[in-house]
Design a protein around this motif. Structure first.
Motif, mmCIF file in Angstrom:
data_model
loop_
_atom_site.group_PDB
_atom_site.id
_atom_site.type_symbol
_atom_site.label_atom_id
_atom_site.label_comp_id
_atom_site.label_asym_id
_atom_site.label_seq_id
_atom_site.Cartn_x
_atom_site.Cartn_y
_atom_site.Cartn_z
ATOM 1 N N VAL A 110 -72.656 -12.658 -82.061
ATOM 2 C CA VAL A 110 -72.978 -11.871 -80.878
ATOM 3 C C VAL A 110 -72.175 -12.456 -79.722
ATOM 4 N N LEU A 111 -71.666 -11.598 -78.852
ATOM 5 C CA LEU A 111 -70.727 -12.022 -77.823
ATOM 6 C C LEU A 111 -71.342 -11.948 -76.431
ATOM 7 N N PHE A 112 -70.939 -12.928 -75.607
ATOM 8 C CA PHE A 112 -71.423 -13.014 -74.231
ATOM 9 C C PHE A 112 -70.233 -13.277 -73.308
ATOM 10 N N PRO A 265 -73.193 -25.835 -89.881
ATOM 11 C CA PRO A 265 -74.223 -25.628 -88.860
ATOM 12 C C PRO A 265 -74.971 -24.317 -89.103
ATOM 13 N N ASP A 266 -76.135 -24.212 -88.482
ATOM 14 C CA ASP A 266 -76.871 -22.951 -88.537
ATOM 15 C C ASP A 266 -76.345 -21.973 -87.488
ATOM 16 N N LEU A 267 -76.100 -22.493 -86.291
ATOM 17 C CA LEU A 267 -75.558 -21.695 -85.193
ATOM 18 C C LEU A 267 -74.416 -22.473 -84.541
ATOM 19 N N VAL A 268 -73.395 -21.760 -84.118
ATOM 20 C CA VAL A 268 -72.255 -22.367 -83.421
ATOM 21 C C VAL A 268 -72.026 -21.596 -82.132
ATOM 22 N N THR A 269 -71.937 -22.313 -81.018
ATOM 23 C CA THR A 269 -71.592 -21.657 -79.754
ATOM 24 C C THR A 269 -70.105 -21.827 -79.507
ATOM 25 N N VAL A 270 -69.458 -20.750 -79.079
ATOM 26 C CA VAL A 270 -68.027 -20.752 -78.792
ATOM 27 C C VAL A 270 -67.792 -20.129 -77.423
ATOM 28 N N ALA A 271 -66.714 -20.560 -76.769
ATOM 29 C CA ALA A 271 -66.321 -19.988 -75.479
ATOM 30 C C ALA A 271 -64.939 -20.547 -75.141
ATOM 31 N N LYS A 272 -64.732 -20.941 -73.899
ATOM 32 C CA LYS A 272 -63.494 -21.552 -73.408
ATOM 33 C C LYS A 272 -62.239 -20.941 -74.028
ATOM 34 N N SER A 273 -61.616 -21.595 -75.012
ATOM 35 C CA SER A 273 -60.325 -21.130 -75.515
ATOM 36 C C SER A 273 -60.400 -19.929 -76.445
ATOM 37 N N LEU A 274 -61.572 -19.373 -76.622
ATOM 38 C CA LEU A 274 -61.727 -18.218 -77.496
ATOM 39 C C LEU A 274 -60.832 -17.050 -77.087
ATOM 40 N N ALA A 275 -60.714 -16.792 -75.794
ATOM 41 C CA ALA A 275 -60.017 -15.578 -75.351
ATOM 42 C C ALA A 275 -58.803 -15.867 -74.475
ATOM 43 N N GLY A 276 -58.250 -17.061 -74.548
ATOM 44 C CA GLY A 276 -56.989 -17.353 -73.879
ATOM 45 C C GLY A 276 -57.010 -17.184 -72.373
ATOM 46 N N GLY A 277 -58.147 -17.432 -71.741
ATOM 47 C CA GLY A 277 -58.238 -17.348 -70.296
ATOM 48 C C GLY A 277 -59.150 -16.254 -69.794
ATOM 49 N N LEU A 278 -59.531 -15.326 -70.650
ATOM 50 C CA LEU A 278 -60.482 -14.298 -70.245
ATOM 51 C C LEU A 278 -61.898 -14.763 -70.546
ATOM 52 N N PRO A 279 -62.877 -14.356 -69.739
ATOM 53 C CA PRO A 279 -64.256 -14.833 -69.931
ATOM 54 C C PRO A 279 -64.910 -14.201 -71.148
ATOM 55 N N LEU A 280 -65.177 -15.022 -72.148
ATOM 56 C CA LEU A 280 -65.802 -14.550 -73.387
ATOM 57 C C LEU A 280 -66.449 -15.732 -74.086
ATOM 58 N N SER A 281 -67.629 -15.516 -74.609
ATOM 59 C CA SER A 281 -68.313 -16.545 -75.384
ATOM 60 C C SER A 281 -69.068 -15.879 -76.514
ATOM 61 N N GLY A 282 -69.661 -16.702 -77.379
ATOM 62 C CA GLY A 282 -70.397 -16.120 -78.476
ATOM 63 C C GLY A 282 -71.283 -17.121 -79.182
ATOM 64 N N VAL A 283 -72.199 -16.586 -79.961
ATOM 65 C CA VAL A 283 -73.002 -17.369 -80.895
ATOM 66 C C VAL A 283 -72.714 -16.822 -82.280
ATOM 67 N N VAL A 284 -72.336 -17.710 -83.183
ATOM 68 C CA VAL A 284 -72.013 -17.333 -84.557
ATOM 69 C C VAL A 284 -72.942 -18.125 -85.465
ATOM 70 N N GLY A 285 -73.591 -17.445 -86.412
ATOM 71 C CA GLY A 285 -74.520 -18.193 -87.241
ATOM 72 C C GLY A 285 -74.983 -17.448 -88.469
ATOM 73 N N ARG A 286 -75.845 -18.127 -89.210
ATOM 74 C CA ARG A 286 -76.391 -17.558 -90.433
ATOM 75 C C ARG A 286 -77.099 -16.246 -90.130
ATOM 76 N N ALA A 287 -76.819 -15.238 -90.945
ATOM 77 C CA ALA A 287 -77.301 -13.892 -90.661
ATOM 78 C C ALA A 287 -78.816 -13.835 -90.522
ATOM 79 N N GLN A 288 -79.553 -14.535 -91.392
ATOM 80 C CA GLN A 288 -81.014 -14.444 -91.332
ATOM 81 C C GLN A 288 -81.562 -15.042 -90.047
ATOM 82 N N ILE A 289 -80.857 -16.036 -89.484
ATOM 83 C CA ILE A 289 -81.277 -16.629 -88.212
ATOM 84 C C ILE A 289 -80.860 -15.721 -87.059
#
Length: 432
Positions: A110-112, A265-289
């Motif tokens: 899911v993206l933020f 991991p069960d959940l991983v938070t990502v942001a910063k270099s994900l979008a090369g300077g554009l504001p974008l973040s996300g949570v990636v994780g096990r589907a059932q969670i």
């Protein structure tokens, strides 16, 4: 007379007049343009940028692949809000992130917009899945500037100030620090004591950890510590959240920092270099969670903005095309070796830390306690800027100088940065 000479002071006066003092600008510069690992201020002076927007620009400023992807997307859809209608870049990116982190396992994303938003939502997801409330974080960790992010952050100043009361049910435990003699076994014993004296394991929804502490001083979590943490969380049904906001996307010599320990991991938070300077973040994780929150429980107006998603897809393509993970390993080794050579000349460099291209030096006083020297660190940062190199500090005591140069930096730029730093060290130590 060049009229540009007066531009920087003019803009800095406007900054002081209209921007609150609470947001600090590390360098008294106003930039005009940037490319790769370099930027130029409004007066035309060139700088090596070894900050990269604080780890946002792993593929460098204005990478042509990102520019092209954003320009193309701009002619289609710039924003629609994924909660209203779906669009392909969001779905494509969710798929790629899920496969990148989860492999063949069922993962979702899911993206933020910001890293703090990703952290907050990871906690929401973990609480929804476990039906528990408590969260354990680590001293020295940094997880954002929102109220919950600040509460999770394991440093008092400047982040907490008088901003409380803070979010309840958050507990902190020590993080390993080999340089200061605090081992994995000691950290695990402290965690066990926390579970025995402050919060029972069956009340803990999640443990959140950076595989290498970012603002806390570029301290790597030992492999055995991360593996033990994975075993403990699995045993007690606790969600393990790995905060990869600063460590992700090739910074540590792997695509993600947790890969060094071979854990999942069960959940991983990502942001910063994900979008090369554009504001974008996300949570990636096990589907059932990830599916624990009910419909409507997750979202955000700008989360997964179409332009940012297009940029992120271009970033992931660029990592593959230019082999940037391997490139980061090579550059990290070159920078580390140069800093070790400087440490041999200057005992005030107490420690050189390098996990891939996530590199830092800890500056200390000449005493038996190896006391933190925040003043020396700041003067070194200022003198490096005079020489044309931009770096910033970190660490609980603000005595760690960190390097976050883009992975597209050249060997010649690494060598130039080391020369500038060497000259800056000579100046600050002679004039001390």
């Amino acid at each position: 007379m060049n009229s540009k000479v007066d531009e920087a002071p003019h803009f800095l006066r406007l900054r002081d007049q209209y921007v609150p003092r609470g947001i600090v600008t590390a360098h008294p510069l106003v930039i005009d343009r940037a490319q790769g690992s370099e930027l130029w201020d409004v007066d035309g002076k060139r700088y090596l940028d070894f900050v990269g927007g604080i780890g946002v620009l792993n593929i460098g400023h204005n990478h042509p692949n990102v520019v092209k992807a954003v320009q193309t997307q701009l002619t289609k859809v710039s924003h629609a809000c994924f909660q209203v209608v779906a669009y392909q870049p969001y779905i494509d990116l969710a798929k790629r992130l899920s496969q990148l982190i989860g492999g063949a396992q069922p993962y979702k994303a899911v993206l933020f917009t910001s890293g703090a938003e990703a952290v907050e939502n990871a906690v929401k997801i973990a609480r929804a899945h476990t039906q528990r409330s408590a969260v354990i974080a680590f001293r020295g960790g940094f997880h954002g500037r929102t109220l919950l992010g600040t509460t999770l952050t394991g440093m008092s100043q400047p982040y907490k100030q008088n901003f409380g009361p803070f979010a309840p049910e958050i507990f902190h435990t020590p993080y390993p620090n080999a340089y200061r003699g605090f081992s994995s076994d000691m950290a695990l014993a402290a965690l066990d004591e926390l579970l025995a004296t402050q919060v029972a394991a069956e009340r803990v929804a999640a443990i959140i950890i950076e595989p290498v502490q970012g603002d806390g001083g570029f301290l790597p979590a030992p492999v055995e510590f991360l593996q033990a943490l994975r075993a403990l969380t699995t045993k007690h049904g606790i969600v393990l959240i790995v905060d990869e906001i600063q460590t992700g996307f090739g910074r540590t010599g792997k695509m993600f920092g947790f890969e060094h320990a071979g854990i999942e991991p069960d959940l991983v938070t990502v942001a910063k270099s994900l979008a090369g300077g554009l504001p974008l973040s996300g949570v990636v994780g096990r589907a059932q969670i990830m599916d624990a929150p009910l419909p409507g429980g997750l979202g955000g107006t700008y989360g997964g903005n179409a332009l940012a998603c297009a940029a992120a897809l271009a970033v992931l393509d660029t990592f593959e095309q230019e082999q940037l993970v391997e490139r980061g390993q090579q550059l990290g080794a070159r920078l580390r070796d140069g800093l070790l050579a400087l440490q041999g000349r200057y005992p005030q460099i107490g420690d050189v830390r390098a996990t891939g291209f996530m590199v830092a030096i800890e500056l200390i006083k000449d005493d038996d306690q190896r006391s933190a020297d925040a003043d020396l660190t700041q003067r070194l940062i200022d003198q490096a800027r005079v020489g044309g190199l931009l770096v910033i500090k970190c660490g609980v005591y603000r005595n760690v100088l960190r390097f976050l140069a883009p992975l597209v930096t050249t060997e010649a730029q690494i060598d130039e940065a080391l020369q500038i730093l060497s000259a800056a060290l000579a100046r600050v130590l002679i004039t001390k």
